[in-house]
Design a protein around this motif. Structure first.
Motif, PDB file in Angstrom:
ATOM      1  N   GLU A  29      -3.750   4.327   0.194  1.00  0.00           N
ATOM      2  CA  GLU A  29      -4.242   4.671   1.516  1.00  0.00           C
ATOM      3  C   GLU A  29      -5.681   5.176   1.438  1.00  0.00           C
ATOM      4  O   GLU A  29      -5.988   6.068   0.668  1.00  0.00           O
ATOM      5  CB  GLU A  29      -3.341   5.759   2.102  1.00  0.00           C
ATOM      6  CG  GLU A  29      -3.775   6.272   3.446  1.00  0.00           C
ATOM      7  CD  GLU A  29      -2.980   7.515   3.835  1.00  0.00           C
ATOM      8  OE1 GLU A  29      -2.112   7.937   3.044  1.00  0.00           O
ATOM      9  OE2 GLU A  29      -3.246   8.044   4.912  1.00  0.00           O
ATOM     10  N   GLY A  30      -6.549   4.567   2.226  1.00  0.00           N
ATOM     11  CA  GLY A  30      -7.928   5.012   2.295  1.00  0.00           C
ATOM     12  C   GLY A  30      -8.787   4.588   1.121  1.00  0.00           C
ATOM     13  O   GLY A  30      -9.912   5.025   0.987  1.00  0.00           O
ATOM     14  N   LYS A  31      -8.237   3.729   0.243  1.00  0.00           N
ATOM     15  CA  LYS A  31      -9.015   3.296  -0.912  1.00  0.00           C
ATOM     16  C   LYS A  31      -9.273   1.799  -0.829  1.00  0.00           C
ATOM     17  O   LYS A  31      -8.470   1.047  -0.286  1.00  0.00           O
ATOM     18  CB  LYS A  31      -8.254   3.585  -2.206  1.00  0.00           C
ATOM     19  CG  LYS A  31      -7.826   5.009  -2.347  1.00  0.00           C
ATOM     20  CD  LYS A  31      -8.973   5.894  -2.714  1.00  0.00           C
ATOM     21  CE  LYS A  31      -8.503   7.325  -2.812  1.00  0.00           C
ATOM     22  NZ  LYS A  31      -9.588   8.271  -2.756  1.00  0.00           N
TER      23      LYS A  31
ATOM     24  N   GLN B 295       0.834  -1.202   0.000  1.00  0.00           N
ATOM     25  CA  GLN B 295       0.000   0.000   0.000  1.00  0.00           C
ATOM     26  C   GLN B 295       0.863   1.243   0.000  1.00  0.00           C
ATOM     27  O   GLN B 295       1.891   1.287   0.661  1.00  0.00           O
ATOM     28  CB  GLN B 295      -0.900  -0.029   1.241  1.00  0.00           C
ATOM     29  CG  GLN B 295      -1.899   1.105   1.249  1.00  0.00           C
ATOM     30  CD  GLN B 295      -2.774   1.067   2.486  1.00  0.00           C
ATOM     31  OE1 GLN B 295      -3.247   0.017   2.882  1.00  0.00           O
ATOM     32  NE2 GLN B 295      -2.982   2.213   3.086  1.00  0.00           N
ATOM     33  N   VAL B 296       0.443   2.236  -0.744  1.00  0.00           N
ATOM     34  CA  VAL B 296       1.183   3.495  -0.769  1.00  0.00           C
ATOM     35  C   VAL B 296       0.385   4.571  -0.045  1.00  0.00           C
ATOM     36  O   VAL B 296      -0.810   4.419   0.165  1.00  0.00           O
ATOM     37  CB  VAL B 296       1.462   3.980  -2.210  1.00  0.00           C
ATOM     38  CG1 VAL B 296       2.361   3.017  -2.921  1.00  0.00           C
ATOM     39  CG2 VAL B 296       0.166   4.191  -2.951  1.00  0.00           C
TER      40      VAL B 296
ATOM     41  N   GLY C  15       1.258   6.360   6.011  1.00  0.00           N
ATOM     42  CA  GLY C  15       0.026   5.923   5.346  1.00  0.00           C
ATOM     43  C   GLY C  15       0.193   4.658   4.545  1.00  0.00           C
ATOM     44  O   GLY C  15      -0.777   4.041   4.132  1.00  0.00           O
ATOM     45  N   ALA C  16       1.418   4.249   4.329  1.00  0.00           N
ATOM     46  CA  ALA C  16       1.672   3.089   3.471  1.00  0.00           C
ATOM     47  C   ALA C  16       1.771   1.817   4.291  1.00  0.00           C
ATOM     48  O   ALA C  16       1.879   1.845   5.506  1.00  0.00           O
ATOM     49  CB  ALA C  16       2.958   3.310   2.693  1.00  0.00           C
TER      50      ALA C  16
ATOM     51  N   VAL D 269       5.363  -9.880  -8.991  1.00  0.00           N
ATOM     52  CA  VAL D 269       4.290  -9.001  -9.443  1.00  0.00           C
ATOM     53  C   VAL D 269       3.433  -8.658  -8.236  1.00  0.00           C
ATOM     54  O   VAL D 269       2.957  -9.550  -7.536  1.00  0.00           O
ATOM     55  CB  VAL D 269       3.430  -9.698 -10.509  1.00  0.00           C
ATOM     56  CG1 VAL D 269       2.265  -8.809 -10.896  1.00  0.00           C
ATOM     57  CG2 VAL D 269       4.261 -10.025 -11.730  1.00  0.00           C
ATOM     58  N   VAL D 270       3.283  -7.383  -7.970  1.00  0.00           N
ATOM     59  CA  VAL D 270       2.474  -6.977  -6.828  1.00  0.00           C
ATOM     60  C   VAL D 270       1.372  -6.017  -7.262  1.00  0.00           C
ATOM     61  O   VAL D 270       1.466  -5.368  -8.297  1.00  0.00           O
ATOM     62  CB  VAL D 270       3.314  -6.267  -5.737  1.00  0.00           C
ATOM     63  CG1 VAL D 270       4.169  -7.251  -4.985  1.00  0.00           C
ATOM     64  CG2 VAL D 270       4.133  -5.151  -6.331  1.00  0.00           C
ATOM     65  N   VAL D 271       0.345  -5.995  -6.440  1.00  0.00           N
ATOM     66  CA  VAL D 271      -0.756  -5.073  -6.653  1.00  0.00           C
ATOM     67  C   VAL D 271      -0.571  -3.928  -5.677  1.00  0.00           C
ATOM     68  O   VAL D 271      -0.236  -4.149  -4.516  1.00  0.00           O
ATOM     69  CB  VAL D 271      -2.083  -5.798  -6.406  1.00  0.00           C
ATOM     70  CG1 VAL D 271      -3.213  -4.811  -6.279  1.00  0.00           C
ATOM     71  CG2 VAL D 271      -2.349  -6.794  -7.498  1.00  0.00           C
TER      72      VAL D 271
END
Lengths: 205, 181
Positions: free
Chosen positions: B138-140, B93-94, B117-118, B132-134
């Motif tokens: 943040e907050g989504k 997460q970013v 936030g990540a 491979v990553v998804v």
């Protein structure tokens, strides 16, 4: 909901070795914005925020409430530094302005563009009707050609003109019918359609 | 990869034997997706191969691109697939600040992955380089990018500098918009 998901993901990761045995999860349905095509939560980063908001309000009020309520807006800003926020806002405003300008230009262009309906003589009493310029109205030449063929029960094909643009050639003199069809079904303004009769010119030469 | 609109040239049907191979590869790459593979890629379905420029091949089912691949590299899922099965892919997460750059097609830098936030996986679940990553934001709820790790998740935490994830496919890029057409 996101909590439940992350815990499910964690459980799944723990059993990664026995992944094949894990029961399949059901697919999650995601709503996509009708304006910018992204999931609505990302609309705010696009350049058509206003339109996206309106669209969502109309089509999915509950989600709109969730995303654009004042609480949501406040909590969103939580972790970013003030400086970064301002920068982002400035950037976004600039982008939006650009997009607006672009749309205006496009609308103006659309207003000025014309669709030509030409009646071209083949042999003495036979005609084909050539329709040029509909691609400027966001219509796909290919599908419209097919629709014409179906509607008028005649041959209708896409041909390349000398200038290299694609036009629709419909067999038979159908100028009037095509005029009606274009205005009624495809919503093209009457001022933007021009009828040309090329038969006389051709017969003279 | 898809910063410009994709100009697809030709659609061909994939041989069933090749299709089996692709299926297997996907299962190997994403073990979490394996139980769902029948939903994503039904056994009897006829996959289509769409060739895009720069040796990119797109695998489509019913005109919907499901996976894509550069040359012989790892197979990557289309974001619509990711949205349907979010828990089936390794995820990082970013923070919020990075989202707008991602949607502009920028490479993902490490600081965006390590800030408050990540979220990166804990040390014991280290994701190796080249996976491979998804990328979630943040907050989504939905993912916004698919990429390849340039360094392992532990290295990202340690170095905290430079390019962390290569941006291969993001919301609103050429591949995403291709489906709209």
């Amino acid at each position: 909901m996101s909590e439940a998901e992350s815990s499910a993901a964690g459980a799944a990761a723990g059993e990664a070795a026995a992944a094949a045995a894990v029961a399949p999860v059901t697919a999650r349905e995601t709503v996509y914005c009708g304006v910018c095509s992204l999931p609505p939560e990302y609309c705010e980063f696009g350049s058509t925020v206003k339109k996206c908001m309106d669209w969502l309000e109309k089509n999915n009020p509950s989600l709109h409430q969730k995303l654009y309520s004042s609480e949501a807006l406040e909590s969103k800003m939580g972790t970013m530094t003030l400086e970064a926020q301002q920068k982002a806002e400035k950037d976004l405003a600039k982008k939006q302005q650009k997009e607006e300008l672009r749309q205006e230009r496009e609308a103006a262009k659309k207003k000025a563009s014309l669709v030509y309906i030409k009646r071209v003589e083949r042999t003495k009493r036979k005609f084909v009707t050539v329709v040029a310029g509909i691609e400027l109205f966001d219509l796909s030449v290919k599908t419209v050609a097919k629709d014409f063929g179906k509607k008028f029960a005649c041959g209708s094909s896409v041909t390349k003109s000398a200038a290299g643009t694609e036009e629709i050639t419909v067999q038979g003199d159908l100028s009037e019918e095509i005029w009606d069809e274009l205005t009624e079904k495809y919503g093209i303004d009457e001022d933007n359609i021009k009828q040309i009769d090329e038969s006389k010119k051709k017969s003279a030469s | 990869m898809f910063k410009k609109p994709v100009s697809a040239s030709g659609k061909t049907k994939i041989k069933s034997s090749v299709q089996r191979n692709i299926r297997q590869k996907i299962c190997e790459q994403f073990p979490l997706l394996a139980p769902n593979i029948d939903d994503v890629l039904p056994k009897k379905a006829q996959l289509d191969l769409i060739k895009a420029p720069d040796k990119i091949s797109l695998y489509a089912l019913d005109n919907q691109v499901l996976f894509f691949q550069h040359h012989d590299d790892a197979i990557m899922p289309h974001l619509k697939v990711v949205h349907k099965y979010p828990q089936c892919f390794p995820t990082v997460q970013v923070d919020r600040g990075a989202i707008r750059f991602i949607l502009g097609g920028a490479q993902l830098m490490c600081p965006g992955l390590t800030s408050p936030g990540a979220k990166l996986p804990p040390a014991e679940e280290n994701i190796p380089e080249g996976t491979v990553v998804v990328i979630n934001a943040e907050g989504k709820e939905n993912a916004c990018m698919v990429g390849v790790l340039k360094m392992s998740s532990e290295d990202i935490k340690r170095l905290n500098k430079g390019n962390g994830v290569e941006n291969c496919h993001y919301l609103g890029d050429g591949l995403w918009k291709m489906e709209e057409a």
